[in-house]
Enzyme design. Sequence first.
Site, mmCIF file in Angstrom:
data_model
loop_
_atom_site.group_PDB
_atom_site.id
_atom_site.type_symbol
_atom_site.label_atom_id
_atom_site.label_comp_id
_atom_site.label_asym_id
_atom_site.label_seq_id
_atom_site.Cartn_x
_atom_site.Cartn_y
_atom_site.Cartn_z
ATOM 1 N N GLY A 38 0.907 -1.434 0.047
ATOM 2 C CA GLY A 38 0.047 0.104 0.010
ATOM 3 C C GLY A 38 0.816 1.374 -0.089
ATOM 4 N N HIS A 39 1.826 1.180 1.101
ATOM 5 C CA HIS A 39 2.622 2.455 1.058
ATOM 6 C C HIS A 39 3.609 2.421 -0.393
ATOM 7 C CE1 HIS A 39 2.817 1.304 5.345
ATOM 8 N NE2 HIS A 39 2.368 2.508 5.414
HETATM 9 P P1 AMP Z 1 0.750 4.568 7.933
HETATM 10 O O1 AMP Z 1 2.277 4.229 7.805
HETATM 11 O O2 AMP Z 1 -0.248 3.669 8.195
HETATM 12 O O3 AMP Z 1 0.489 6.022 8.665
HETATM 13 O O4 AMP Z 1 0.409 4.969 6.303
HETATM 14 C C1 AMP Z 1 0.951 5.889 5.591
HETATM 15 C C2 AMP Z 1 0.367 6.400 4.365
HETATM 16 O O5 AMP Z 1 0.070 5.178 3.554
HETATM 17 C C3 AMP Z 1 -1.091 6.815 4.509
HETATM 18 O O6 AMP Z 1 -1.327 7.781 3.668
HETATM 19 C C4 AMP Z 1 -2.135 5.682 4.432
HETATM 20 O O7 AMP Z 1 -3.397 5.921 4.213
HETATM 21 C C5 AMP Z 1 -1.395 4.868 3.363
HETATM 22 N N1 AMP Z 1 -1.861 3.510 3.452
HETATM 23 C C6 AMP Z 1 -1.875 2.660 4.421
HETATM 24 N N2 AMP Z 1 -2.374 1.479 3.963
HETATM 25 C C7 AMP Z 1 -2.773 1.661 2.727
HETATM 26 C C8 AMP Z 1 -3.144 0.547 1.966
HETATM 27 N N3 AMP Z 1 -3.497 -0.573 2.241
HETATM 28 N N4 AMP Z 1 -3.490 1.135 0.579
HETATM 29 C C9 AMP Z 1 -3.199 2.534 0.401
HETATM 30 N N5 AMP Z 1 -2.684 3.304 0.958
HETATM 31 C C10 AMP Z 1 -2.315 3.024 2.524
#
Ligand code: AMP
Length: 284
Positions: A38-39
Amino acid sequence: MEPQIIKSVETMQETAASLRQMGHTIGFVPTMGYLHQGHLRLVEVAKENCSKVVVSIFVNPTQFGPKEDFNRYPRDPEGDIIKLKEKDVDIVFMPEADDMYPEGFQTVISVKELTKGLCGASRPGHFDGVATVVCKLFNIVKPHIAVFGQKDYQQLTVISRMVRDLNMDVEIVGVPTVRESDGLAMSSRNSYLHPEERESARSLYGAILMAQRMVEKGERDVSYIIKELEGFILSHRHTRIDYVKIVDPDDLEELSEIKGDSLLAMAVYVGSTRLIDNSILKID
Ligand code: AMP
């Protein structure tokens, strides 16, 4: 090429300023690390739109509540850097909390209305922490474009509002949620799940599909849809509902009837792990 690793706030600021001076466009992906596909999809989008890509890895203490998982949040900086190298990221910014929040720090950005419901209601102060750190990161990294996941839909909405309200000179881009093959939204927190819990975690995506089917068949009564979804989720072991809501996708206000495209948003504990997911329910 190896990405440049920057830990100091000042160095990051100076580097961003000189990249801008050289005529580069800066694409920025803020993360808390423990990176997954996702990231990496966000990184690809930043890459497609800008000549330099900066990814930050910072587990921001101010967005965690006192009883939340700040201390045990998964961390793997070396693994993350390898993944970012494979994506040709130019700079990885990994600040220390003391450098981000030195003694005397006292400014908070609060987006008022959009943070009242959904995760804002269950996690008081969370979005103040998010908005404040993202504002700081924008001032440090000076991006032209910043990329966020729709997986955290409320966060994306809050950041977009902050940028408009405060005339920040950055374009916010939202990217659709990347899922595992069985539909589970990718999340660093999925690593907490035991095998049996992992099975039950599928119920969130199952509920999304169920809601979409109900709306396609003409169901418009929100409380009926939610009751059915909650029953379905709770029929899986280890699940406990934080919230299941259907809201207006723009102002996040709760709906009683589906009249146009609406947002289904959920937070569900599976064991002790709190998972979120969401989807726009489209009416034809
Ligand atoms: P985090 O590390 O969880 O704070 O996420 C960092 C970024 O990655 C944020 O903009 C999240 O929305 C995005 N993100 C996390 N999981 C996913 C996913 N499965 N698909 C797309 N973007 C994601």
